[in-house]
Motif scaffolding. Structure first.
Motif, PDB file in Angstrom:
ATOM      1  N   UNK A 253     -86.639   8.568  51.584  1.00  0.00           N
ATOM      2  CA  UNK A 253     -85.557   9.067  50.757  1.00  0.00           C
ATOM      3  C   UNK A 253     -85.142  10.456  51.234  1.00  0.00           C
ATOM      4  N   UNK A 254     -83.842  10.723  51.164  1.00  0.00           N
ATOM      5  CA  UNK A 254     -83.299  12.028  51.563  1.00  0.00           C
ATOM      6  C   UNK A 254     -82.143  12.368  50.637  1.00  0.00           C
ATOM      7  N   UNK A 255     -82.271  13.490  49.910  1.00  0.00           N
ATOM      8  CA  UNK A 255     -81.220  13.865  48.977  1.00  0.00           C
ATOM      9  C   UNK A 255     -81.358  15.341  48.614  1.00  0.00           C
ATOM     10  N   UNK A 256     -80.222  15.965  48.327  1.00  0.00           N
ATOM     11  CA  UNK A 256     -80.219  17.323  47.769  1.00  0.00           C
ATOM     12  C   UNK A 256     -79.289  17.397  46.567  1.00  0.00           C
ATOM     13  N   UNK A 257     -79.062  16.232  45.933  1.00  0.00           N
ATOM     14  CA  UNK A 257     -78.151  16.161  44.791  1.00  0.00           C
ATOM     15  C   UNK A 257     -78.711  16.965  43.621  1.00  0.00           C
ATOM     16  N   UNK A 302     -85.998  17.310  46.369  1.00  0.00           N
ATOM     17  CA  UNK A 302     -84.584  17.686  46.332  1.00  0.00           C
ATOM     18  C   UNK A 302     -84.304  18.850  47.292  1.00  0.00           C
ATOM     19  N   UNK A 303     -84.529  18.606  48.599  1.00  0.00           N
ATOM     20  CA  UNK A 303     -84.347  19.664  49.596  1.00  0.00           C
ATOM     21  C   UNK A 303     -83.499  19.231  50.783  1.00  0.00           C
ATOM     22  N   UNK A 304     -82.910  18.031  50.697  1.00  0.00           N
ATOM     23  CA  UNK A 304     -82.060  17.555  51.789  1.00  0.00           C
ATOM     24  C   UNK A 304     -82.826  17.101  53.010  1.00  0.00           C
ATOM     25  N   UNK A 305     -84.140  16.858  52.885  1.00  0.00           N
ATOM     26  CA  UNK A 305     -84.957  16.390  54.011  1.00  0.00           C
ATOM     27  C   UNK A 305     -85.523  15.013  53.693  1.00  0.00           C
ATOM     28  N   UNK A 306     -85.898  14.297  54.741  1.00  0.00           N
ATOM     29  CA  UNK A 306     -86.489  12.980  54.558  1.00  0.00           C
ATOM     30  C   UNK A 306     -87.907  13.115  54.011  1.00  0.00           C
ATOM     31  N   UNK A 307     -88.225  12.280  53.004  1.00  0.00           N
ATOM     32  CA  UNK A 307     -89.570  12.223  52.437  1.00  0.00           C
ATOM     33  C   UNK A 307     -89.968  10.765  52.260  1.00  0.00           C
ATOM     34  N   UNK A 308     -91.272  10.508  52.429  1.00  0.00           N
ATOM     35  CA  UNK A 308     -91.802   9.165  52.215  1.00  0.00           C
ATOM     36  C   UNK A 308     -92.515   9.131  50.866  1.00  0.00           C
ATOM     37  N   UNK A 309     -92.104   8.209  50.000  1.00  0.00           N
ATOM     38  CA  UNK A 309     -92.683   8.083  48.664  1.00  0.00           C
ATOM     39  C   UNK A 309     -93.352   6.726  48.513  1.00  0.00           C
ATOM     40  N   UNK A 421     -87.205   6.213  61.153  1.00  0.00           N
ATOM     41  CA  UNK A 421     -87.822   7.131  60.196  1.00  0.00           C
ATOM     42  C   UNK A 421     -88.382   8.408  60.806  1.00  0.00           C
ATOM     43  N   UNK A 422     -89.310   8.289  61.724  1.00  0.00           N
ATOM     44  CA  UNK A 422     -89.985   9.480  62.205  1.00  0.00           C
ATOM     45  C   UNK A 422     -89.132  10.296  63.176  1.00  0.00           C
ATOM     46  N   UNK A 423     -88.044   9.729  63.666  1.00  0.00           N
ATOM     47  CA  UNK A 423     -87.114  10.488  64.493  1.00  0.00           C
ATOM     48  C   UNK A 423     -86.085  11.231  63.649  1.00  0.00           C
ATOM     49  N   UNK A 424     -86.048  10.925  62.355  1.00  0.00           N
ATOM     50  CA  UNK A 424     -85.016  11.502  61.476  1.00  0.00           C
ATOM     51  C   UNK A 424     -85.600  12.495  60.479  1.00  0.00           C
ATOM     52  N   UNK A 425     -86.805  12.952  60.707  1.00  0.00           N
ATOM     53  CA  UNK A 425     -87.464  13.803  59.717  1.00  0.00           C
ATOM     54  C   UNK A 425     -86.865  15.192  59.651  1.00  0.00           C
ATOM     55  N   UNK A 426     -86.255  15.700  60.717  1.00  0.00           N
ATOM     56  CA  UNK A 426     -85.717  17.073  60.737  1.00  0.00           C
ATOM     57  C   UNK A 426     -84.235  17.065  60.400  1.00  0.00           C
TER      58      UNK A 426
END
Length: 426
Positions: A253-257, A302-309, A421-426
């Protein structure tokens, strides 16, 4: 009108007449003459002013009538301006209207490929949907053909279909705009339009994939993007979940909403809209709902970065665990204990369901990107969850719901993009 008067007091009398215009909205031009005598050397205006009684009343009446006439004139001018404006609008409408229908109900010179504006909005959009569905079927045939026949003929067919879709999209937008200008769009018409837009979006993306040669990419290497907080943009699993006495659900998930990222997914069953929901709404922390029972999750995403939940749960004592980026962040118990997750439901991504498969609220919609949603009917081990978060090749795929393009439909403008996934973490 003249008479013999006292010569010592008056030498000459003049007759002075006050003209009073008595006018009305239906009768103009009638006048009444009222005459009176004044001395020769006296000023007429002074004489009038000195005249008591009827003369003063007449003057007041004249002024009032003059004011009335001016007001009526102004009103008439305004009405003329309104008439000119309405006439202009009517002329434009008549110039843009279609010719009268000829024999058989078809308008002369029309191809009738996109529906008739004179028909209802629902009928027209339904016809558009059928036309686009035909294009979709032709595109699927094209994909099968191009996989087995990598020839110039396949490329030519692709180009022809792409041009057809572009033309169709322009006509759809033009027709919808026309319909919106001529009558209010009902809720059903809006839903029909959203389905048409979703079909167009899907067609464009699949054409792009064909042109770039992405047919051979893994079917799980994609993400869904929800750019706006709406009540119509979502994705849906094609099949229901089975009955489950335990589960593990994991996703990227990736969001900064703000405030709150919304609802990444919701699972509703008949009689219970909140059978299984992951939501972060308003200023509340992220929560997991099972049979409408709530547990607050210690996630900070909520920091605009990719996270795994990952969230695991078992019906016995309602035990749950929450993992972020492969590390356990919290756990608890008594979350809907001894309540199995029911089957025959609808799994929606990006929206919270108030009714089975619908009842979306824009304030609870998900805004951001998500990928690799997988669901198991068992509790994953800590090692398995860590492998998922670090993209280890030993990571399992969901045995109840797996993240593949064939398992998901998108609606309302949600988009699909390639994702590693792991290429999009930054």
């Amino acid at each position: 009108m003249t008479g013999t008067m006292d010569g010592s007091s008056w030498k000459l009398f003049l007759l002075s007449c006050l003209v009073v215009a008595e006018s009305s909205a239906q009768d103009f031009g009638q006048t009444q003459f009222i005459c009176t005598s004044v001395p020769k050397d006296m000023d007429l205006c002074t004489a009038t002013m000195q005249n008591s009684g009827p003369a003063e009343d007449l003057k007041t009446t004249v002024m009032q009538l003059r004011e009335t006439v001016l007001q009526q004139k102004e009103t008439i001018m305004n009405q003329k301006e309104t008439i000119r404006e309405l006439t202009s609008k009517l002329s434009r409408c008549e110039s843009q209207s279609l010719p009268a229908a000829g024999p058989g109900g078809r308008r002369p010179g029309s191809k009738n490929t996109m529906g008739d504006v004179s028909r209802g909005t629902t009928d027209t959009l339904a016809q558009l949907g059928q036309t686009l569905q035909t294009l979709k079927q032709r595109l699927e045939n094209l994909e099968q053909y191009s996989r087995g026949n990598n020839t110039v003929q396949a490329n030519s067919l692709k180009d022809l279909l792409q041009n057809k879709i572009d033309d169709m999209e322009k006509q759809v937008l033009s027709r919808v705009n026309t319909l919106e200008e001529t009558k209010p769009v009902s809720r059903n018409d809006t839903e029909q339009r959203n389905r048409v837009e979703s079909t167009l979006t899907s067609l464009h993306h699949r054409i792009t994939d064909l042109e770039k040669g992405k047919d051979t990419r893994p079917t799980d290497k994609f993400q869904l993007t929800f750019p706006l907080r709406t009540n119509y943009m979502y994705a849906k699993a094609k099949r229901s979940l089975p009955e489950m006495y335990s589960f593990s659900v994991c996703l990227w998930i990736k969001s900064n909403a703000s405030p709150g990222v919304g609802t990444p997914f919701s699972y509703a069953v008949p009689g219970q809209a909140n059978e299984l929901v992951l939501i972060e709404w308003g200023n509340n922390p992220m929560e997991i709902l099972i049979n409408d029972k709530v547990a607050k999750l210690p996630f900070l995403i909520n920091d605009g970065k990719w996270h795994h939940l990952c969230i695991t749960w078992t019906t016995r004592d309602g035990m749950w665990e929450a993992f972020q980026d492969g590390v356990m962040r919290g756990n608890g118990e008594n979350l809907a204990p001894y309540h199995p997750i029911k089957p025959e439901g609808v799994l929606v991504l990006g929206q919270e369901q108030d009714t089975l498969g619908g009842g979306f609220d824009a304030t609870q919609a998900y805004v951001g990107e998500l990928a690799n949603l997988n669901i198991w009917n068992r509790k994953l081990s800590i090692a398995e969850i860590y492998n998922l978060a670090t993209c280890n090749s030993k990571a399992p795929a969901g045995n109840v719901f797996s993240w593949t393009e064939s398992n998901i439909e998108i609606f309302g403008g949600a988009t699909k993009w390639t994702f590693e996934p792991c290429r999009s973490l930054n």
